[in-house]
Design an enzyme around this catalytic site. Structure first.
Site, PDB file in Angstrom:
ATOM      1  N   SER A   1       0.832  -1.199   0.000  1.00  0.00           N
ATOM      2  CA  SER A   1       0.000   0.000   0.000  1.00  0.00           C
ATOM      3  C   SER A   1       0.871   1.255   0.000  1.00  0.00           C
ATOM      4  O   SER A   1       1.998   1.250   0.494  1.00  0.00           O
ATOM      5  CB  SER A   1      -0.914   0.014   1.231  1.00  0.00           C
ATOM      6  OG  SER A   1      -0.165   0.265   2.408  1.00  0.00           O
TER       7      SER A   1
ATOM      8  N   ALA B   1       0.550   3.852   1.749  1.00  0.00           N
ATOM      9  CA  ALA B   1       0.820   4.257   3.129  1.00  0.00           C
ATOM     10  C   ALA B   1       2.019   3.507   3.683  1.00  0.00           C
ATOM     11  O   ALA B   1       2.880   4.088   4.356  1.00  0.00           O
ATOM     12  CB  ALA B   1      -0.414   4.016   3.999  1.00  0.00           C
ATOM     13  N   TYR B   2       2.092   2.215   3.421  1.00  0.00           N
ATOM     14  CA  TYR B   2       3.217   1.405   3.916  1.00  0.00           C
ATOM     15  C   TYR B   2       4.520   1.832   3.255  1.00  0.00           C
ATOM     16  O   TYR B   2       5.555   1.980   3.921  1.00  0.00           O
ATOM     17  CB  TYR B   2       2.937  -0.070   3.655  1.00  0.00           C
ATOM     18  CG  TYR B   2       3.994  -1.002   4.214  1.00  0.00           C
ATOM     19  CD1 TYR B   2       4.036  -1.295   5.571  1.00  0.00           C
ATOM     20  CD2 TYR B   2       4.932  -1.604   3.378  1.00  0.00           C
ATOM     21  CE1 TYR B   2       4.989  -2.158   6.082  1.00  0.00           C
ATOM     22  CE2 TYR B   2       5.896  -2.463   3.876  1.00  0.00           C
ATOM     23  CZ  TYR B   2       5.915  -2.736   5.240  1.00  0.00           C
ATOM     24  OH  TYR B   2       6.874  -3.590   5.754  1.00  0.00           O
ATOM     25  N   VAL B   3       4.487   2.047   1.947  1.00  0.00           N
ATOM     26  CA  VAL B   3       5.684   2.499   1.229  1.00  0.00           C
ATOM     27  C   VAL B   3       6.162   3.838   1.796  1.00  0.00           C
ATOM     28  O   VAL B   3       7.353   4.036   2.060  1.00  0.00           O
ATOM     29  CB  VAL B   3       5.398   2.602  -0.282  1.00  0.00           C
ATOM     30  CG1 VAL B   3       6.549   3.288  -1.011  1.00  0.00           C
ATOM     31  CG2 VAL B   3       5.148   1.213  -0.868  1.00  0.00           C
TER      32      VAL B   3
ATOM     33  N   LYS C   1       7.673   3.332   5.399  1.00  0.00           N
ATOM     34  CA  LYS C   1       8.994   2.707   5.450  1.00  0.00           C
ATOM     35  C   LYS C   1      10.071   3.608   4.863  1.00  0.00           C
ATOM     36  O   LYS C   1      11.241   3.544   5.270  1.00  0.00           O
ATOM     37  CB  LYS C   1       8.946   1.344   4.757  1.00  0.00           C
ATOM     38  CG  LYS C   1       8.163   0.304   5.552  1.00  0.00           C
ATOM     39  CD  LYS C   1       8.703   0.115   6.967  1.00  0.00           C
ATOM     40  CE  LYS C   1       8.010  -0.992   7.721  1.00  0.00           C
ATOM     41  NZ  LYS C   1       8.557  -1.179   9.086  1.00  0.00           N
TER      42      LYS C   1
END
Length: 256
Positions: free
Chosen positions: A157, A159-161, A164
């Site tokens: 997603s 958001a996750y990218v 991180k």
């Protein structure tokens, strides 16, 4: 084996996300390498099981139940480490949250906020309280868990990218700010790993398993202990000239 021969002999280490997966593997490994470990996660029963396993093997483990996204919980965990063991030498900020690759325009704000709270604010909270404890000790080492998604879009997603990527930014900024004061800060660029969280993603989207394995040169996923070994090395003196680095532990995924 004498304490000085162990990678983390005499150290006190805080590990977040320690109730399962990479964090639990790190707890066992750090303790086997001579560290007293402070295990932090939300699931008390699971944490206690890991701590009991460590104690049964002759190690020292303290349970600190809490959520890294809640600053007071992190503060209490650091205080408990210092109170119980006298100081804090190193930390593995591993707690994280991932969601499947929901399209950006379909992701609701609540899921976005939760992804950021755990992955970014969680690391921020840890750094804010771990670094002062280490400065009192004269230095220390911190490892933050990022991901291949911290370097490029991976199909996870948005958001996750983004989260991180932010972990690597926080890592570099902290390394630059505290390097001359003896605190080293590094990040792990973790590839696909067979954790409980990964298993949940694969239950939702089973077709991803083959794709995840195909991304690595080794054509497989990592086991949690393979990631933990690199974190242990970065927390010890054998990596004394390594700071501000985003270290790939990804089976070669970022090499191709």
């Amino acid at each position: 084996m004498r304490e000085e021969q162990l990678m983390l002999g005499g150290r006190v280490a805080m590990i977040t996300g320690a109730s399962s997966g990479i964090g639990a593997a790190a707890g066992r490994l750090f303790a086997a390498e001579g560290a007293a470990v402070v295990l932090m996660a939300r699931r008390e029963e699971r944490l206690r099981a890991v701590a009991e396993e460590i104690a049964a093997s002759g190690g020292r483990a303290l349970v600190a139940v809490g959520d890294v996204a809640v600053e007071k919980d992190v503060e209490r965990a650091v205080e408990a480490a210092v109170r119980e063991f006298g100081h804090l030498d190193c930390a593995f900020n591993n707690a994280g949250f991932a969601s499947s690759g929901t399209a950006l325009h379909e992701m609701d704000g609540e899921l976005f906020d939760h992804t950021m709270d755990v992955n970014v604010r969680g690391v921020w909270n840890c750094l804010r309280h771990q670094i002062p404890a280490m400065l009192q000790r004269g230095g220390g080492a911190i490892v933050n868990t990022s991901s291949v998604a911290g370097l490029r879009a991976t199909g996870a997603s948005a958001a996750y990218v983004a989260a991180k990527h932010a972990v690597i930014g926080l890592t570099r900024a902290a390394a630059a700010e505290y390097g001359e004061r003896g605190v080293r800060v590094n990040a792990l660029v973790v590839g696909s790993t067979r954790t409980e969280m990964m298993d949940e993603i694969l239950r939702q989207t089973p077709e991803l398993e083959e794709r995840f394995a195909a991304h690595a040169i080794q054509k497989r996923m990592a086991s949690p202990v393979e990631i933990a070994r690199t974190a242990a090395w970065l927390c010890g003196d054998r990596s004394s000239f390594v700071t501000g680095a985003a270290v790939p532990v990804d089976g070669g995924a970022t090499a191709i």
